[in-house]
Design a protein around this motif. Structure first.
Motif, PDB file in Angstrom:
ATOM      1  N   THR A   7       0.838  -1.190   0.000  1.00 10.81           N
ATOM      2  CA  THR A   7       0.000   0.000   0.000  1.00 10.81           C
ATOM      3  C   THR A   7       0.877   1.245   0.000  1.00 10.81           C
ATOM      4  OG1 THR A   7      -0.076   0.203   2.409  1.00 10.81           O
ATOM      5  CG2 THR A   7      -1.746  -1.226   1.361  1.00 10.81           C
ATOM      6  N   TYR A   8       0.245   2.369  -0.262  1.00  8.77           N
ATOM      7  CA  TYR A   8       0.970   3.643  -0.185  1.00  8.77           C
ATOM      8  C   TYR A   8       1.583   3.818   1.201  1.00  8.77           C
ATOM      9  CZ  TYR A   8       1.723   8.564   0.663  1.00  8.77           C
ATOM     10  OH  TYR A   8       2.282   9.756   1.037  1.00  8.77           O
ATOM     11  N   LEU A   9       0.820   3.548   2.249  1.00  7.90           N
ATOM     12  CA  LEU A   9       1.319   3.743   3.605  1.00  7.90           C
ATOM     13  C   LEU A   9       2.506   2.833   3.918  1.00  7.90           C
ATOM     14  CD1 LEU A   9      -2.001   4.266   5.588  1.00  7.90           C
ATOM     15  CD2 LEU A   9      -0.313   5.989   4.896  1.00  7.90           C
ATOM     16  N   GLN A  10       2.480   1.595   3.439  1.00 13.81           N
ATOM     17  CA  GLN A  10       3.609   0.693   3.650  1.00 13.81           C
ATOM     18  C   GLN A  10       4.855   1.202   2.930  1.00 13.81           C
ATOM     19  OE1 GLN A  10       1.642  -2.832   2.213  1.00 13.81           O
ATOM     20  NE2 GLN A  10       1.330  -3.628   4.284  1.00 13.81           N
ATOM     21  N   LEU A  11       4.688   1.647   1.687  1.00 16.04           N
ATOM     22  CA  LEU A  11       5.824   2.178   0.937  1.00 16.04           C
ATOM     23  C   LEU A  11       6.350   3.458   1.579  1.00 16.04           C
ATOM     24  CD1 LEU A  11       4.483   1.534  -2.660  1.00 16.04           C
ATOM     25  CD2 LEU A  11       6.451   0.395  -1.592  1.00 16.04           C
ATOM     26  N   GLN A  12       5.447   4.322   1.992  1.00 16.32           N
ATOM     27  CA  GLN A  12       5.842   5.579   2.636  1.00 16.32           C
ATOM     28  C   GLN A  12       6.634   5.292   3.917  1.00 16.32           C
ATOM     29  OE1 GLN A  12       2.771   7.767   4.722  1.00 16.32           O
ATOM     30  NE2 GLN A  12       3.544   9.689   3.881  1.00 16.32           N
ATOM     31  N   GLU A  13       6.144   4.379   4.719  1.00 13.30           N
ATOM     32  CA  GLU A  13       6.802   4.025   5.976  1.00 13.30           C
ATOM     33  C   GLU A  13       8.196   3.456   5.722  1.00 13.30           C
ATOM     34  OE1 GLU A  13       6.152   0.526   9.153  1.00 13.30           O
ATOM     35  OE2 GLU A  13       4.411   1.827   8.869  1.00 13.30           O
ATOM     36  N   VAL A  55       6.528   3.192  -8.080  1.00 14.20           N
ATOM     37  CA  VAL A  55       7.184   3.571  -6.826  1.00 14.20           C
ATOM     38  C   VAL A  55       7.869   2.357  -6.225  1.00 14.20           C
ATOM     39  CG1 VAL A  55       6.827   4.387  -4.464  1.00 14.20           C
ATOM     40  CG2 VAL A  55       5.551   5.433  -6.342  1.00 14.20           C
ATOM     41  N   GLN A  56       7.120   1.261  -6.118  1.00 12.95           N
ATOM     42  CA  GLN A  56       7.659   0.038  -5.526  1.00 12.95           C
ATOM     43  C   GLN A  56       8.889  -0.445  -6.287  1.00 12.95           C
ATOM     44  OE1 GLN A  56       4.876  -3.171  -4.628  1.00 12.95           O
ATOM     45  NE2 GLN A  56       6.302  -4.597  -5.553  1.00 12.95           N
ATOM     46  N   SER A  57       8.827  -0.450  -7.596  1.00 13.02           N
ATOM     47  CA  SER A  57       9.955  -0.900  -8.409  1.00 13.02           C
ATOM     48  C   SER A  57      11.196  -0.058  -8.148  1.00 13.02           C
ATOM     49  CB  SER A  57       9.609  -0.835  -9.897  1.00 13.02           C
ATOM     50  OG  SER A  57       8.606  -1.751 -10.201  1.00 13.02           O
ATOM     51  N   TYR A  58      11.000   1.237  -8.004  1.00 18.91           N
ATOM     52  CA  TYR A  58      12.130   2.142  -7.793  1.00 18.91           C
ATOM     53  C   TYR A  58      12.710   2.023  -6.385  1.00 18.91           C
ATOM     54  CZ  TYR A  58      14.961   6.346  -7.785  1.00 18.91           C
ATOM     55  OH  TYR A  58      16.009   7.222  -7.689  1.00 18.91           O
ATOM     56  N   VAL A  59      11.859   2.115  -5.369  1.00 25.26           N
ATOM     57  CA  VAL A  59      12.375   2.166  -4.001  1.00 25.26           C
ATOM     58  C   VAL A  59      12.921   0.831  -3.519  1.00 25.26           C
ATOM     59  CG1 VAL A  59      10.934   4.136  -3.386  1.00 25.26           C
ATOM     60  CG2 VAL A  59      10.148   1.821  -2.829  1.00 25.26           C
ATOM     61  N   THR A  60      12.441  -0.288  -4.074  1.00 21.91           N
ATOM     62  CA  THR A  60      12.960  -1.588  -3.629  1.00 21.91           C
ATOM     63  C   THR A  60      14.305  -1.921  -4.255  1.00 21.91           C
ATOM     64  OG1 THR A  60      11.589  -2.742  -5.267  1.00 21.91           O
ATOM     65  CG2 THR A  60      10.719  -2.567  -3.018  1.00 21.91           C
ATOM     66  N   GLU A  61      14.841  -1.035  -5.094  1.00 22.57           N
ATOM     67  CA  GLU A  61      16.228  -1.192  -5.533  1.00 22.57           C
ATOM     68  C   GLU A  61      17.171  -0.940  -4.362  1.00 22.57           C
ATOM     69  OE1 GLU A  61      17.141   1.050  -9.034  1.00 22.57           O
ATOM     70  OE2 GLU A  61      15.392   0.272 -10.097  1.00 22.57           O
ATOM     71  N   ASN A  62      16.693  -0.227  -3.351  1.00 20.72           N
ATOM     72  CA  ASN A  62      17.442  -0.023  -2.116  1.00 20.72           C
ATOM     73  C   ASN A  62      17.217  -1.266  -1.251  1.00 20.72           C
ATOM     74  OD1 ASN A  62      17.626   0.657   0.789  1.00 20.72           O
ATOM     75  ND2 ASN A  62      18.123   2.716   0.053  1.00 20.72           N
ATOM     76  N   SER A  63      18.287  -1.970  -0.921  1.00 15.11           N
ATOM     77  CA  SER A  63      18.141  -3.237  -0.199  1.00 15.11           C
ATOM     78  C   SER A  63      17.533  -3.055   1.190  1.00 15.11           C
ATOM     79  CB  SER A  63      19.480  -3.968  -0.106  1.00 15.11           C
ATOM     80  OG  SER A  63      20.432  -3.187   0.588  1.00 15.11           O
ATOM     81  N   VAL A  65      15.199  -0.854   2.039  1.00 13.73           N
ATOM     82  CA  VAL A  65      13.760  -0.708   1.811  1.00 13.73           C
ATOM     83  C   VAL A  65      13.156  -2.062   1.439  1.00 13.73           C
ATOM     84  CG1 VAL A  65      11.987   0.373   0.375  1.00 13.73           C
ATOM     85  CG2 VAL A  65      13.940   1.720   1.169  1.00 13.73           C
ATOM     86  N   PHE A  66      13.821  -2.791   0.562  1.00 10.46           N
ATOM     87  CA  PHE A  66      13.357  -4.118   0.159  1.00 10.46           C
ATOM     88  C   PHE A  66      13.188  -5.019   1.379  1.00 10.46           C
ATOM     89  CE2 PHE A  66      14.090  -8.495  -1.098  1.00 10.46           C
ATOM     90  CZ  PHE A  66      13.245  -8.641  -2.180  1.00 10.46           C
ATOM     91  N   ASN A  67      14.202  -5.055   2.241  1.00  7.39           N
ATOM     92  CA  ASN A  67      14.150  -5.905   3.435  1.00  7.39           C
ATOM     93  C   ASN A  67      13.088  -5.434   4.418  1.00  7.39           C
ATOM     94  OD1 ASN A  67      16.194  -7.583   2.471  1.00  7.39           O
ATOM     95  ND2 ASN A  67      17.790  -6.351   3.420  1.00  7.39           N
ATOM     96  N   TYR A  68      12.904  -4.129   4.549  1.00 11.17           N
ATOM     97  CA  TYR A  68      11.878  -3.589   5.439  1.00 11.17           C
ATOM     98  C   TYR A  68      10.493  -4.029   4.975  1.00 11.17           C
ATOM     99  CZ  TYR A  68       9.496  -0.139   8.367  1.00 11.17           C
ATOM    100  OH  TYR A  68       8.686   0.480   9.283  1.00 11.17           O
ATOM    101  N   LEU A  69      10.251  -3.961   3.676  1.00  9.51           N
ATOM    102  CA  LEU A  69       8.948  -4.348   3.137  1.00  9.51           C
ATOM    103  C   LEU A  69       8.709  -5.851   3.198  1.00  9.51           C
ATOM    104  CD1 LEU A  69       8.836  -1.964   0.070  1.00  9.51           C
ATOM    105  CD2 LEU A  69       7.330  -1.893   2.066  1.00  9.51           C
ATOM    106  N   ALA A  70       9.769  -6.636   3.232  1.00 14.74           N
ATOM    107  CA  ALA A  70       9.634  -8.097   3.250  1.00 14.74           C
ATOM    108  C   ALA A  70       8.849  -8.582   4.469  1.00 14.74           C
ATOM    109  CB  ALA A  70      10.999  -8.753   3.212  1.00 14.74           C
ATOM    110  N   ARG A  71       8.834  -7.794   5.514  1.00 16.30           N
ATOM    111  CA  ARG A  71       8.081  -8.215   6.718  1.00 16.30           C
ATOM    112  C   ARG A  71       6.589  -8.306   6.458  1.00 16.30           C
ATOM    113  NH1 ARG A  71       7.224  -3.540  10.831  1.00 16.30           N
ATOM    114  NH2 ARG A  71       6.739  -1.823   9.447  1.00 16.30           N
ATOM    115  N   TYR A  72       6.111  -7.619   5.447  1.00 15.38           N
ATOM    116  CA  TYR A  72       4.677  -7.688   5.104  1.00 15.38           C
ATOM    117  C   TYR A  72       4.337  -8.940   4.307  1.00 15.38           C
ATOM    118  CZ  TYR A  72       4.497  -2.800   6.534  1.00 15.38           C
ATOM    119  OH  TYR A  72       4.570  -1.637   7.258  1.00 15.38           O
ATOM    120  N   ASN A  73       5.343  -9.687   3.880  1.00 12.67           N
ATOM    121  CA  ASN A  73       5.116 -10.881   3.067  1.00 12.67           C
ATOM    122  C   ASN A  73       4.976 -12.150   3.893  1.00 12.67           C
ATOM    123  OD1 ASN A  73       5.349  -9.267   0.794  1.00 12.67           O
ATOM    124  ND2 ASN A  73       7.543  -9.606   0.649  1.00 12.67           N
ATOM    125  N   LYS A  74       4.989 -12.029   5.185  1.00  9.41           N
ATOM    126  CA  LYS A  74       4.943 -13.220   6.047  1.00  9.41           C
ATOM    127  C   LYS A  74       3.530 -13.616   6.349  1.00  9.41           C
ATOM    128  CE  LYS A  74       9.367 -12.210   7.931  1.00  9.41           C
ATOM    129  NZ  LYS A  74      10.222 -11.956   8.979  1.00  9.41           N
TER     130      LYS A  74
END
Length: 74
Positions: A7-13, A55-63, A65-74
């Motif tokens: 979501t926008y809020l997850q990406l923003q966070e 947005v997601q494609s761009y910001v997850t190039e930063n590892s 950010v990628f790892n932070y967002l991975a917690r939502y995939n559990k």
């Protein structure tokens, strides 16, 4: 088209937690929504994003950010 899994809020966070940047929502004169990535001084970085997938494609190039967002995939 919305292929994003965050979501926008997850990406923003994630952006704010892992970088000096922030993510904002804006609207043009026709009320079309777009997203801005702002640097630590509040200046826009590059062109606005039309959708969250970009947005997601761009910001997850930063590892971090990628790892932070991975917690939502559990």
């Amino acid at each position: 088209m919305s292929n994003t899994c965050y979501t926008y809020l997850q990406l923003q966070e994630a952006v704010q937690a892992c970088t000096p940047c922030s993510l904002t929502i804006s609207h043009d004169e026709d009320w079309n929504r777009f997203f801005n990535l702002l640097d630590g001084c509040g200046d826009r970085m590059g062109d606005p994003f039309d959708d969250l997938y970009d947005v997601q494609s761009y910001v997850t190039e930063n590892s971090d950010v990628f790892n932070y967002l991975a917690r939502y995939n559990k």
